[in-house]
Design a protein around this motif. Sequence first.
Motif, PDB file in Angstrom:
ATOM      1  N   ILE A  61      -4.544 -59.702  40.026  1.00 48.40           N
ATOM      2  CA  ILE A  61      -3.303 -59.104  39.527  1.00 48.40           C
ATOM      3  C   ILE A  61      -3.461 -57.592  39.558  1.00 48.40           C
ATOM      4  CG2 ILE A  61      -1.708 -58.953  37.587  1.00 48.40           C
ATOM      5  CD1 ILE A  61      -2.666 -61.706  36.720  1.00 48.40           C
ATOM      6  N   SER A  62      -2.574 -56.939  40.278  1.00 51.14           N
ATOM      7  CA  SER A  62      -2.629 -55.487  40.392  1.00 51.14           C
ATOM      8  C   SER A  62      -2.143 -54.834  39.107  1.00 51.14           C
ATOM      9  CB  SER A  62      -1.764 -55.031  41.573  1.00 51.14           C
ATOM     10  OG  SER A  62      -0.410 -55.364  41.342  1.00 51.14           O
ATOM     11  N   PRO A  63      -2.497 -53.577  38.875  1.00 48.92           N
ATOM     12  CA  PRO A  63      -2.003 -52.888  37.662  1.00 48.92           C
ATOM     13  C   PRO A  63      -0.485 -52.799  37.605  1.00 48.92           C
ATOM     14  CG  PRO A  63      -3.827 -51.678  38.655  1.00 48.92           C
ATOM     15  CD  PRO A  63      -3.461 -52.756  39.619  1.00 48.92           C
ATOM     16  N   THR A  64       0.165 -52.685  38.776  1.00 44.30           N
ATOM     17  CA  THR A  64       1.626 -52.609  38.788  1.00 44.30           C
ATOM     18  C   THR A  64       2.250 -53.908  38.309  1.00 44.30           C
ATOM     19  OG1 THR A  64       1.480 -51.089  40.668  1.00 44.30           O
ATOM     20  CG2 THR A  64       3.618 -52.087  40.223  1.00 44.30           C
ATOM     21  N   GLN A  65       1.739 -55.044  38.822  1.00 44.64           N
ATOM     22  CA  GLN A  65       2.271 -56.335  38.403  1.00 44.64           C
ATOM     23  C   GLN A  65       1.980 -56.602  36.931  1.00 44.64           C
ATOM     24  OE1 GLN A  65       4.133 -58.634  40.282  1.00 44.64           O
ATOM     25  NE2 GLN A  65       4.368 -59.528  38.250  1.00 44.64           N
ATOM     26  N   LEU A 138       8.089 -53.435  46.513  1.00 46.53           N
ATOM     27  CA  LEU A 138       6.753 -53.720  47.022  1.00 46.53           C
ATOM     28  C   LEU A 138       5.682 -53.049  46.169  1.00 46.53           C
ATOM     29  CD1 LEU A 138       7.186 -53.401  50.898  1.00 46.53           C
ATOM     30  CD2 LEU A 138       6.962 -55.488  49.555  1.00 46.53           C
ATOM     31  N   ASP A 139       4.522 -53.694  46.131  1.00 48.39           N
ATOM     32  CA  ASP A 139       3.349 -53.147  45.451  1.00 48.39           C
ATOM     33  C   ASP A 139       2.473 -52.467  46.504  1.00 48.39           C
ATOM     34  OD1 ASP A 139       1.294 -52.481  43.799  1.00 48.39           O
ATOM     35  OD2 ASP A 139       0.596 -54.530  43.457  1.00 48.39           O
ATOM     36  N   TYR A 140       2.383 -51.144  46.464  1.00 45.64           N
ATOM     37  CA  TYR A 140       1.664 -50.374  47.480  1.00 45.64           C
ATOM     38  C   TYR A 140       0.215 -50.087  47.096  1.00 45.64           C
ATOM     39  CZ  TYR A 140       6.282 -49.573  49.472  1.00 45.64           C
ATOM     40  OH  TYR A 140       7.530 -49.760  50.019  1.00 45.64           O
ATOM     41  N   THR A 141      -0.334 -50.879  46.204  1.00 51.79           N
ATOM     42  CA  THR A 141      -1.735 -50.685  45.832  1.00 51.79           C
ATOM     43  C   THR A 141      -2.699 -50.897  46.994  1.00 51.79           C
ATOM     44  OG1 THR A 141      -1.180 -51.403  43.581  1.00 51.79           O
ATOM     45  CG2 THR A 141      -3.513 -51.360  44.181  1.00 51.79           C
ATOM     46  N   PRO A 142      -2.535 -51.950  47.854  1.00 57.59           N
ATOM     47  CA  PRO A 142      -3.453 -52.071  49.006  1.00 57.59           C
ATOM     48  C   PRO A 142      -3.363 -50.929  49.992  1.00 57.59           C
ATOM     49  CG  PRO A 142      -2.287 -54.131  48.606  1.00 57.59           C
ATOM     50  CD  PRO A 142      -1.638 -53.099  47.750  1.00 57.59           C
ATOM     51  N   LEU A 143      -2.243 -50.202  49.987  1.00 54.94           N
ATOM     52  CA  LEU A 143      -2.044 -49.127  50.968  1.00 54.94           C
ATOM     53  C   LEU A 143      -2.543 -47.786  50.469  1.00 54.94           C
ATOM     54  CD1 LEU A 143      -0.802 -48.909  53.803  1.00 54.94           C
ATOM     55  CD2 LEU A 143       1.331 -48.224  52.734  1.00 54.94           C
ATOM     56  N   PHE A 144      -2.350 -47.494  49.181  1.00 53.17           N
ATOM     57  CA  PHE A 144      -2.724 -46.190  48.631  1.00 53.17           C
ATOM     58  C   PHE A 144      -3.641 -46.320  47.422  1.00 53.17           C
ATOM     59  CE2 PHE A 144       1.816 -45.672  50.077  1.00 53.17           C
ATOM     60  CZ  PHE A 144       1.491 -45.098  51.299  1.00 53.17           C
ATOM     61  N   GLY A 145      -4.296 -47.457  47.249  1.00 51.08           N
ATOM     62  CA  GLY A 145      -5.085 -47.679  46.039  1.00 51.08           C
ATOM     63  C   GLY A 145      -6.385 -46.921  45.993  1.00 51.08           C
ATOM     64  N   THR A 260       4.908 -43.254  46.283  1.00 51.68           N
ATOM     65  CA  THR A 260       5.579 -44.148  45.344  1.00 51.68           C
ATOM     66  C   THR A 260       6.647 -44.947  46.094  1.00 51.68           C
ATOM     67  OG1 THR A 260       7.179 -42.415  44.763  1.00 51.68           O
ATOM     68  CG2 THR A 260       5.182 -42.596  43.409  1.00 51.68           C
ATOM     69  N   PRO A 261       7.058 -46.101  45.572  1.00 55.87           N
ATOM     70  CA  PRO A 261       8.112 -46.871  46.238  1.00 55.87           C
ATOM     71  C   PRO A 261       9.421 -46.102  46.369  1.00 55.87           C
ATOM     72  CG  PRO A 261       6.976 -48.216  44.607  1.00 55.87           C
ATOM     73  CD  PRO A 261       6.474 -46.817  44.426  1.00 55.87           C
TER      74      PRO A 261
END
Length: 461
Positions: A61-65, A138-145, A260-261
Amino acid sequence: MSELPQTDEVSGLVISSITVRSENIQKEDKKEKEKEKEPAVKKPRAKAKPRKKKKKKPPVISPTQKRLSEIGDTIPQVEKRSNQDTLTDYYIELTPASIRFSRKLFPLAKRSNYVERQVITQWSYKSRANMLKRLLSLDYTPLFGSEKQIPVMITLTYPGDWQTVATDGKAAKRHIALLKKRYESKFKKPLIGVWKLEFQRRGAPHTHILSSITMDLGHFQLWLSKTWAEIVAHPDENEREKHLRAGTQVKAWPDYYKETPHSISHYFGKHSSANKGGVKEYQNRAPDLWIEAGSIGRFWGYWGLVPATATALVSKEDALFMQRTLRRWHKAKREFKKVRVQRSKKIDGVIYYRMASRRVLRLSHQGGFISVPDGMAETLLAALKAHKGTPVENASETVSREPQMPNKSNSEPSSDTQVEEIQATPEKRVSLGARFKATVKRFFAPLMRIFSFKVRRDKTE
């Protein structure tokens, strides 16, 4: 012709050799027939080793979710109705950069104006709305994490004679799929990002890809140019050399666009308007060669990203209150759009068209989505609790996240201090008008400061 000498010795040798061969053939035939008559003996199979059951890894679970789920748990919800109920259910969906409202009427039935999925031949208003709605969620954690990841914008173009290598939309999509495979085999990880298909004035397609890399831009540019030229593989050597030199472009993500989204959706949506007669309309108009060949395919998409949402079933009164609050907040922003309107001359009645400014409306039909800044969901829920007469929980944290607006004068307090004073006493409740004014002042504080500075400067001059 001379006759061969037929002697007893020669004839005997020939006869003996023929008889030996025939006997050998007969023996082989008997052995094969005997084998066929014998029942086939089945060999015992070796027992297979029992497979070890793989333990399922718990979902990450990502921090955003996680943050959205925590906010969604604080929304006052109602019980879900049965399928036999004819009342309407109202849902609110929270995403990283948007809030969406929807309605569901049971039993579910097809609308009267329902149209099945058709062949894609053009870019429409609905296509742009669907793209923005998805990019905002969208959750962009894999892209800019990670800090090692460098966000880049990749552009892939075709040579001058593009009709030879990109005859239709399937050919262009096949080239992108081959590039993804080459990338995965080279860097040992899949390509993650957002892509958008556009067209140049000459009709040639080109693709924009927002992704991230962990290597030097120069080395990645060299590898991308060589790989893309090999994938397209134009038959003409001169065209292939030109395409190798100028077929790709890699640029770092601009600093003024945050990761950011909201910023990403704004970047992809600024030139994606489906307005007729617009400046960038040609970028979304497919060439006649592709339209005649059949379906163009998708205009946009994403790889390796998952939406982060939190949905709640709310009452009709709460849904209408939140929609009206967001609609008034958006109306205070005074956003306008250019539209093409029809006019006629009074003298001779000749019809002509011109561009006019119209106010942008959001959430005008008890549904839809709206793009909001970070922290707007908490503010909206605090206003809902205050409107219903319940104590506002964690309101001080919500206010402290926003930057404080400086006072215009010593006698006039700021909007943040007004909200804190009202929330400090549980006997007093925040009314809708006071909450709305405080929100507007907080979000438009920089604009008010700039305007007041210009007025004072004009007076001094």
